[in-house]
Design a protein around this motif. Structure first.
Motif, PDB file in Angstrom:
ATOM      1  N   THR A   1       0.847  -1.189   0.000  1.00  0.00           N
ATOM      2  CA  THR A   1       0.000   0.000   0.000  1.00  0.00           C
ATOM      3  C   THR A   1       0.884   1.240   0.000  1.00  0.00           C
ATOM      4  O   THR A   1       1.806   1.360   0.808  1.00  0.00           O
ATOM      5  CB  THR A   1      -0.922   0.008   1.235  1.00  0.00           C
ATOM      6  OG1 THR A   1      -1.738  -1.176   1.201  1.00  0.00           O
ATOM      7  CG2 THR A   1      -1.819   1.241   1.249  1.00  0.00           C
TER       8      THR A   1
ATOM      9  N   ARG B   1       0.827   5.572  -0.041  1.00  0.00           N
ATOM     10  CA  ARG B   1      -0.010   6.738   0.262  1.00  0.00           C
ATOM     11  C   ARG B   1       0.762   8.017  -0.013  1.00  0.00           C
ATOM     12  O   ARG B   1       1.952   8.102   0.273  1.00  0.00           O
ATOM     13  CB  ARG B   1      -0.410   6.751   1.730  1.00  0.00           C
ATOM     14  CG  ARG B   1      -1.261   5.609   2.157  1.00  0.00           C
ATOM     15  CD  ARG B   1      -1.515   5.638   3.685  1.00  0.00           C
ATOM     16  NE  ARG B   1      -2.127   4.411   4.118  1.00  0.00           N
ATOM     17  CZ  ARG B   1      -3.419   4.151   4.074  1.00  0.00           C
ATOM     18  NH1 ARG B   1      -4.246   5.049   3.616  1.00  0.00           N
ATOM     19  NH2 ARG B   1      -3.886   2.991   4.485  1.00  0.00           N
ATOM     20  N   ASN B   2       0.038   9.007  -0.511  1.00  0.00           N
ATOM     21  CA  ASN B   2       0.597  10.342  -0.686  1.00  0.00           C
ATOM     22  C   ASN B   2      -0.533  11.336  -0.509  1.00  0.00           C
ATOM     23  O   ASN B   2      -1.609  11.174  -1.079  1.00  0.00           O
ATOM     24  CB  ASN B   2       1.223  10.500  -2.081  1.00  0.00           C
ATOM     25  CG  ASN B   2       1.987  11.788  -2.219  1.00  0.00           C
ATOM     26  OD1 ASN B   2       2.619  12.249  -1.270  1.00  0.00           O
ATOM     27  ND2 ASN B   2       1.948  12.379  -3.392  1.00  0.00           N
ATOM     28  N   THR B   3      -0.300  12.359   0.299  1.00  0.00           N
ATOM     29  CA  THR B   3      -1.283  13.413   0.510  1.00  0.00           C
ATOM     30  C   THR B   3      -0.664  14.727   0.047  1.00  0.00           C
ATOM     31  O   THR B   3       0.481  15.025   0.382  1.00  0.00           O
ATOM     32  CB  THR B   3      -1.687  13.500   1.995  1.00  0.00           C
ATOM     33  OG1 THR B   3      -2.217  12.221   2.387  1.00  0.00           O
ATOM     34  CG2 THR B   3      -2.742  14.561   2.229  1.00  0.00           C
TER      35      THR B   3
ATOM     36  N   GLU C   1     -12.163   6.445  -7.655  1.00  0.00           N
ATOM     37  CA  GLU C   1     -11.485   5.185  -7.336  1.00  0.00           C
ATOM     38  C   GLU C   1     -11.681   4.175  -8.444  1.00  0.00           C
ATOM     39  O   GLU C   1     -12.508   4.370  -9.334  1.00  0.00           O
ATOM     40  CB  GLU C   1     -12.012   4.622  -6.026  1.00  0.00           C
ATOM     41  CG  GLU C   1     -13.473   4.286  -6.071  1.00  0.00           C
ATOM     42  CD  GLU C   1     -14.009   3.835  -4.724  1.00  0.00           C
ATOM     43  OE1 GLU C   1     -14.952   3.023  -4.734  1.00  0.00           O
ATOM     44  OE2 GLU C   1     -13.508   4.266  -3.686  1.00  0.00           O
TER      45      GLU C   1
ATOM     46  N   TYR D   1      -6.956   1.809  -6.642  1.00  0.00           N
ATOM     47  CA  TYR D   1      -6.598   3.197  -6.349  1.00  0.00           C
ATOM     48  C   TYR D   1      -7.797   3.971  -5.831  1.00  0.00           C
ATOM     49  O   TYR D   1      -8.947   3.637  -6.109  1.00  0.00           O
ATOM     50  CB  TYR D   1      -5.997   3.884  -7.586  1.00  0.00           C
ATOM     51  CG  TYR D   1      -6.964   4.033  -8.732  1.00  0.00           C
ATOM     52  CD1 TYR D   1      -7.723   5.183  -8.879  1.00  0.00           C
ATOM     53  CD2 TYR D   1      -7.128   3.017  -9.671  1.00  0.00           C
ATOM     54  CE1 TYR D   1      -8.609   5.325  -9.929  1.00  0.00           C
ATOM     55  CE2 TYR D   1      -8.015   3.145 -10.715  1.00  0.00           C
ATOM     56  CZ  TYR D   1      -8.751   4.303 -10.847  1.00  0.00           C
ATOM     57  OH  TYR D   1      -9.638   4.434 -11.877  1.00  0.00           O
TER      58      TYR D   1
ATOM     59  N   GLU E   1      -5.871  12.801  -0.913  1.00  0.00           N
ATOM     60  CA  GLU E   1      -5.204  11.618  -0.382  1.00  0.00           C
ATOM     61  C   GLU E   1      -5.225  10.580  -1.503  1.00  0.00           C
ATOM     62  O   GLU E   1      -6.291  10.144  -1.943  1.00  0.00           O
ATOM     63  CB  GLU E   1      -5.900  11.081   0.857  1.00  0.00           C
ATOM     64  CG  GLU E   1      -5.176   9.869   1.428  1.00  0.00           C
ATOM     65  CD  GLU E   1      -5.880   9.257   2.624  1.00  0.00           C
ATOM     66  OE1 GLU E   1      -5.170   8.677   3.462  1.00  0.00           O
ATOM     67  OE2 GLU E   1      -7.120   9.341   2.706  1.00  0.00           O
ATOM     68  N   ASP E   2      -4.049  10.220  -1.978  1.00  0.00           N
ATOM     69  CA  ASP E   2      -3.871   9.301  -3.099  1.00  0.00           C
ATOM     70  C   ASP E   2      -3.369   7.974  -2.519  1.00  0.00           C
ATOM     71  O   ASP E   2      -2.268   7.898  -1.989  1.00  0.00           O
ATOM     72  CB  ASP E   2      -2.842   9.920  -4.053  1.00  0.00           C
ATOM     73  CG  ASP E   2      -2.517   9.078  -5.273  1.00  0.00           C
ATOM     74  OD1 ASP E   2      -2.926   7.910  -5.345  1.00  0.00           O
ATOM     75  OD2 ASP E   2      -1.809   9.610  -6.153  1.00  0.00           O
ATOM     76  N   ILE E   3      -4.201   6.940  -2.595  1.00  0.00           N
ATOM     77  CA  ILE E   3      -3.838   5.622  -2.064  1.00  0.00           C
ATOM     78  C   ILE E   3      -3.816   4.619  -3.217  1.00  0.00           C
ATOM     79  O   ILE E   3      -4.771   4.516  -3.984  1.00  0.00           O
ATOM     80  CB  ILE E   3      -4.827   5.146  -0.991  1.00  0.00           C
ATOM     81  CG1 ILE E   3      -4.832   6.119   0.186  1.00  0.00           C
ATOM     82  CG2 ILE E   3      -4.491   3.726  -0.529  1.00  0.00           C
ATOM     83  CD1 ILE E   3      -5.884   5.808   1.230  1.00  0.00           C
TER      84      ILE E   3
ATOM     85  N   ARG F   1       5.046   4.039  -7.220  1.00  0.00           N
ATOM     86  CA  ARG F   1       5.404   5.148  -6.319  1.00  0.00           C
ATOM     87  C   ARG F   1       5.957   6.330  -7.108  1.00  0.00           C
ATOM     88  O   ARG F   1       5.625   7.479  -6.822  1.00  0.00           O
ATOM     89  CB  ARG F   1       6.419   4.668  -5.271  1.00  0.00           C
ATOM     90  CG  ARG F   1       6.780   5.712  -4.257  1.00  0.00           C
ATOM     91  CD  ARG F   1       5.589   6.118  -3.420  1.00  0.00           C
ATOM     92  NE  ARG F   1       6.004   6.990  -2.340  1.00  0.00           N
ATOM     93  CZ  ARG F   1       5.187   7.674  -1.594  1.00  0.00           C
ATOM     94  NH1 ARG F   1       3.875   7.572  -1.756  1.00  0.00           N
ATOM     95  NH2 ARG F   1       5.620   8.450  -0.636  1.00  0.00           N
TER      96      ARG F   1
ATOM     97  N   GLN G   1       2.961   7.953  -8.613  1.00  0.00           N
ATOM     98  CA  GLN G   1       2.153   8.593  -7.578  1.00  0.00           C
ATOM     99  C   GLN G   1       2.751   9.947  -7.176  1.00  0.00           C
ATOM    100  O   GLN G   1       2.038  10.935  -7.062  1.00  0.00           O
ATOM    101  CB  GLN G   1       2.044   7.671  -6.369  1.00  0.00           C
ATOM    102  CG  GLN G   1       1.130   8.183  -5.282  1.00  0.00           C
ATOM    103  CD  GLN G   1       1.076   7.235  -4.099  1.00  0.00           C
ATOM    104  OE1 GLN G   1       2.118   6.803  -3.600  1.00  0.00           O
ATOM    105  NE2 GLN G   1      -0.133   6.898  -3.667  1.00  0.00           N
TER     106      GLN G   1
END
Length: 144
Positions: free
Chosen positions: A5, A7-9, A80, A93, A107-109, A128, A131
């Motif tokens: 997983t 994550r990037n915010t 999503e 996503y 918030e990009d998951i 990554r 992202q």
């Protein structure tokens, strides 16, 4: 199936509605991922959109176009879906969009799945990179 997983915010100086509208269009993903060069075979349904995304890779100087199947859905606060790539890689996503500080906090998951760990490591590294690049590209595209 192993998974990772990511994550990037980040913040974009535009409304959640503008981001949702942009991220809900398959054509918006061309260039949003530096590897996506085209989309085709777009089918819009009542609750989701399905299309083929063309990812361009280079291996030892040889160009390879990877055709991936994408499903896209949106709600007032999220965009999503799923990406199924040949070779046993799948991504789930979600972009969560919240109004904040005169713009939108995104918030990009990404959840990357692959059938073997070495492939998962490679796919997760590439995902990554995409992202992190996507944050800057979205911020530049949707500056109000």
């Amino acid at each position: 199936m192993p998974k990772v997983t990511l994550r990037n915010t980040f913040h974009v100086r535009n409304t959640p509605e503008a981001l949702r509208a942009h991220l809900s269009q398959p054509q918006s993903y061309v260039g949003l991922s530096p590897m996506v060069v085209a989309v085709k075979d777009v089918e819009r349904g009542e609750s989701e959109t399905r299309y083929t995304s063309v990812e361009r890779f280079r291996f030892f100087g040889v160009k390879y176009d990877n055709m991936i199947k994408v499903t896209l859905r949106s709600t007032p606060r999220t965009v999503e879906g799923e990406v199924d790539s040949p070779g046993g890689v799948r991504l789930d996503y979600r972009f969560t969009l919240n109004e904040k500080d005169g713009g939108t906090e995104v918030e990009d998951i990404l959840v990357v799945h692959a059938w073997i760990r070495p492939l998962l490591g490679y796919a997760a590294r590439k995902a990554r990179e995409v992202q992190l690049a996507r944050a800057g590209i979205l911020a530049a595209r949707l500056r109000s």
